[in-house]
Write a protein that holds these residues in place. Sequence first.
Motif, PDB file in Angstrom:
ATOM      1  N   GLU A 561       4.595  -4.739  -7.926  1.00 27.97           N
ATOM      2  CA  GLU A 561       4.613  -5.398  -9.337  1.00 27.97           C
ATOM      3  C   GLU A 561       3.085  -6.384  -8.525  1.00 27.97           C
ATOM      4  O   GLU A 561       2.638  -6.602  -9.840  1.00 27.97           O
ATOM      5  CB  GLU A 561       5.415  -6.460  -9.271  1.00 27.97           C
ATOM      6  N   ILE A 562       3.003  -6.726  -7.462  1.00 25.85           N
ATOM      7  CA  ILE A 562       1.465  -6.918  -6.869  1.00 25.85           C
ATOM      8  C   ILE A 562       0.529  -6.219  -6.763  1.00 25.85           C
ATOM      9  O   ILE A 562       0.057  -5.941  -7.114  1.00 25.85           O
ATOM     10  CB  ILE A 562       1.512  -7.254  -5.015  1.00 25.85           C
ATOM     11  N   ALA A 563       1.223  -4.562  -6.279  1.00 30.88           N
ATOM     12  CA  ALA A 563      -0.453  -3.457  -6.692  1.00 30.88           C
ATOM     13  C   ALA A 563      -0.316  -3.502  -7.764  1.00 30.88           C
ATOM     14  O   ALA A 563      -1.853  -3.109  -8.033  1.00 30.88           O
ATOM     15  CB  ALA A 563       0.284  -2.359  -5.458  1.00 30.88           C
ATOM     16  N   SER A 564       0.691  -3.645  -8.918  1.00 35.66           N
ATOM     17  CA  SER A 564      -0.373  -3.699 -10.414  1.00 35.66           C
ATOM     18  C   SER A 564      -0.999  -4.150 -10.269  1.00 35.66           C
ATOM     19  O   SER A 564      -1.643  -4.267 -11.467  1.00 35.66           O
ATOM     20  CB  SER A 564       0.943  -2.947 -11.177  1.00 35.66           C
ATOM     21  N   ILE A 565      -0.621  -5.832 -10.180  1.00 37.12           N
ATOM     22  CA  ILE A 565      -1.119  -7.072 -10.979  1.00 37.12           C
ATOM     23  C   ILE A 565      -2.397  -6.632  -9.757  1.00 37.12           C
ATOM     24  O   ILE A 565      -3.997  -7.315 -11.283  1.00 37.12           O
ATOM     25  CB  ILE A 565      -0.697  -8.205 -10.568  1.00 37.12           C
ATOM     26  N   SER A 566      -2.718  -6.396  -9.215  1.00 36.17           N
ATOM     27  CA  SER A 566      -3.705  -6.281  -8.643  1.00 36.17           C
ATOM     28  C   SER A 566      -4.717  -5.525  -8.506  1.00 36.17           C
ATOM     29  O   SER A 566      -6.194  -5.910  -9.283  1.00 36.17           O
ATOM     30  CB  SER A 566      -3.746  -6.071  -6.686  1.00 36.17           C
ATOM     31  N   LYS A 567      -5.177  -4.728  -9.281  1.00 38.45           N
ATOM     32  CA  LYS A 567      -5.575  -3.546 -10.486  1.00 38.45           C
ATOM     33  C   LYS A 567      -6.486  -4.322 -11.613  1.00 38.45           C
ATOM     34  O   LYS A 567      -7.597  -4.717 -11.270  1.00 38.45           O
ATOM     35  CB  LYS A 567      -5.124  -2.750 -11.180  1.00 38.45           C
ATOM     36  N   GLY A 568      -5.825  -5.278 -12.256  1.00 42.81           N
ATOM     37  CA  GLY A 568      -6.478  -6.391 -13.198  1.00 42.81           C
ATOM     38  C   GLY A 568      -7.360  -7.081 -12.586  1.00 42.81           C
ATOM     39  O   GLY A 568      -7.989  -8.153 -13.077  1.00 42.81           O
ATOM     40  N   LEU A 569      -7.215  -7.466 -11.358  1.00 42.77           N
ATOM     41  CA  LEU A 569      -7.554  -8.203 -10.154  1.00 42.77           C
ATOM     42  C   LEU A 569      -9.736  -7.805  -9.752  1.00 42.77           C
ATOM     43  O   LEU A 569     -10.068  -8.325  -9.101  1.00 42.77           O
ATOM     44  CB  LEU A 569      -7.471  -8.719  -8.869  1.00 42.77           C
ATOM     45  N   ARG A 570      -9.226  -6.527 -10.190  1.00 40.20           N
ATOM     46  CA  ARG A 570     -10.176  -5.358  -9.549  1.00 40.20           C
ATOM     47  C   ARG A 570     -10.273  -5.511  -8.273  1.00 40.20           C
ATOM     48  O   ARG A 570     -11.693  -5.066  -6.999  1.00 40.20           O
ATOM     49  CB  ARG A 570     -11.898  -5.807  -9.659  1.00 40.20           C
ATOM     50  N   TRP A 571      -9.059  -5.151  -7.482  1.00 40.53           N
ATOM     51  CA  TRP A 571      -8.644  -5.256  -6.503  1.00 40.53           C
ATOM     52  C   TRP A 571      -8.410  -3.679  -5.739  1.00 40.53           C
ATOM     53  O   TRP A 571      -7.673  -2.672  -7.082  1.00 40.53           O
ATOM     54  CB  TRP A 571      -7.369  -5.619  -6.021  1.00 40.53           C
ATOM     55  N   GLY A 572      -8.650  -3.399  -4.564  1.00 44.66           N
ATOM     56  CA  GLY A 572      -8.191  -1.851  -4.070  1.00 44.66           C
ATOM     57  C   GLY A 572      -7.357  -2.004  -3.054  1.00 44.66           C
ATOM     58  O   GLY A 572      -7.258  -2.499  -2.330  1.00 44.66           O
ATOM     59  N   CYS A 573      -6.014  -1.792  -3.877  1.00 42.33           N
ATOM     60  CA  CYS A 573      -5.116  -1.553  -2.693  1.00 42.33           C
ATOM     61  C   CYS A 573      -4.768  -0.313  -2.174  1.00 42.33           C
ATOM     62  O   CYS A 573      -4.173   0.884  -2.770  1.00 42.33           O
ATOM     63  CB  CYS A 573      -3.574  -2.310  -2.907  1.00 42.33           C
ATOM     64  N   ARG A 574      -3.809  -0.533  -0.758  1.00 43.81           N
ATOM     65  CA  ARG A 574      -3.054   1.078  -0.573  1.00 43.81           C
ATOM     66  C   ARG A 574      -1.906  -0.212   0.167  1.00 43.81           C
ATOM     67  O   ARG A 574      -1.841  -1.237   0.910  1.00 43.81           O
ATOM     68  CB  ARG A 574      -3.779   1.689   0.242  1.00 43.81           C
TER      69      ARG A 574
END
Length: 605
Positions: A561-574
């Motif tokens: 869920e956090i990874a999904s929300i982070s996309k809306g923050l313009r973050w790149g996550c792995r």
Amino acid sequence: MKHKDVKYHSQPDKGFKIVPATLLVIVLCGFSFYLGGIFCSEKTNLEGKTVQDVSKAVPSPKESAANPLQGKSVVFPECSIDFQDYTPCTDPRRWRKYGVHRLSFLERHCPPVFERKECLIPPPDGYKPPIRWPKSRDECWYRNVPYDWINKQKSNQNWLRKQGEKFLFPGGGTMFPKGVSTYVDLMQDLIPEMRDGTVRTAIDTGCGVASWGGDLLDHGILTVSLAPRDNHEAQVQFALERGIPAILGVISTQRLPFPSNSFDMAHCSRCLIPWTEFGGIYLLEVHRILRPGGFWVLSGPPVNYENRWRGWNTTVEEQKSDHEKLEDLLSSMCFKLYAKKDDIAVWQKSSDNGCYDKLADPDAYPAKCDDSLEPDSAWYTPLRSCVVVPRPQFKKSALESLPKWPERLHIAPERISDVPGGSAGALKKDVSKWKERAKQYKKLLPAIGTDKIRNVMDMNTVYGGFAATLIDDPLWVMNVVSSYAANTLPVIYDRGLIGTYHDWCEAFSTYPRTYDLLHLDGLFTAESHRCDMKYVILEMDRILRPNGYALIRESSYFIDEIASISKGLRWGCRKEDIENGVEKEKEKILVCQKKLWYSSSSSSR
């Protein structure tokens, strides 16, 4: 009942009426049976629908545990460029709603839920990645902190100077025109404990651009620079842009968010705090957070009033009176004058609790705080005009009894016994755990330990283990202890680290774009029942610098869920595995980096 009466009381000569009466009874019974069937059928259907609806609305505990949160794509809009320096809980736009008495409007006043921003804070036009440490201590990009007022008002005092695209920090100040290094050298002559590792933690009230705290880093002293939010000076933002620890705050009507008996030194250089007014309540708060044996340093009015009063727009008689009031107040709080030279005076808080026996006198002022007032309660706790007496059972928490730095980092403090489950053994396990974790973190994020990461926040620490493990790296860590968690912050300060209380249901007391790395360990698991995690993630985005990092260690239940929300923050996550252990499938690490972007209305696009 009428028909039954006819039946049971009928006369023998009326036998011809028995058959119709019997038929009537049979018909009525049949009709009643029919109605009862309809009622029972409807009731059954209604109960069935109700059970079905409830089961849909509230899944069973087994279903809840088995199904992780479903990630939803969220896109957050940009905030207006007017919000580039937005501090939600100290917002100048809302000051007029609060009183001016004792400057209480400068304290934390967080917006209600319906006023919270659900947008991304843009950087200023022309923003650049900050200059790296240690060069950042002496200069920063003007466009990152574009405040012309402070440049015009303070350049003559050598606070800072604008030169081309940069602000330069010569190291001057109102009370140290010859430079902060000369000022600190004089202070060390007065307080030899600053040289040998005895003094490790300090707080600077009214910090300016934090030149004092920045210089002390070279002497192994970690300082929390404190100043209120203002419209023009942005003192705390300058401090953090330079890579110096700082936090927004003001001594007004509420306690500062620190535990009692924690700082080794407190400092005020022309900070303009009226120490003797309102019954000395501001000085009582300094007394509370300063550990026994700690030092309070004052430079500026009324110190050296005999030679300085002409420049203070006052009379020598007024300054003499203020000086006498200050000395009397300090004496009543068990402070003694330790040293004095030129514009600097140093008082030391007594380590002898016997000094406080005089407060038992009913006519004594200030009085001793009663036992109902928790000394470490410091989250929206009102100031009171009474002396917080150090607890006598913690004799080893006095400054002279603590091991010197850096030995104190590795020894279990006496106050760990106050923590549920706390012990020397528990701290030893914590140290071992964080050594292993730090190795994994550095593999996943090689920027840790380099000049790419300077300002770090551990968002929900216990004993400061993450900070302790990184102590030899060129960074500092703000250790945050939840106001709802076990009170471990005294242990952190006793180890020679710094931190603050905070409730992550609210915004943190800092400017946007002030931290290079945010670390959290199970924060969402611990706080999701109280806080809307969407706002916590938005707050992380607000305080994280562009190109900054987030290390999110969480249960597998939350991580997607956090990874999904982070996309809306313009973050790149792995998503990465944790270090080897039995919890490997239950926990994951999300390694994220915030992208640098500019407002759609910016000329920097």
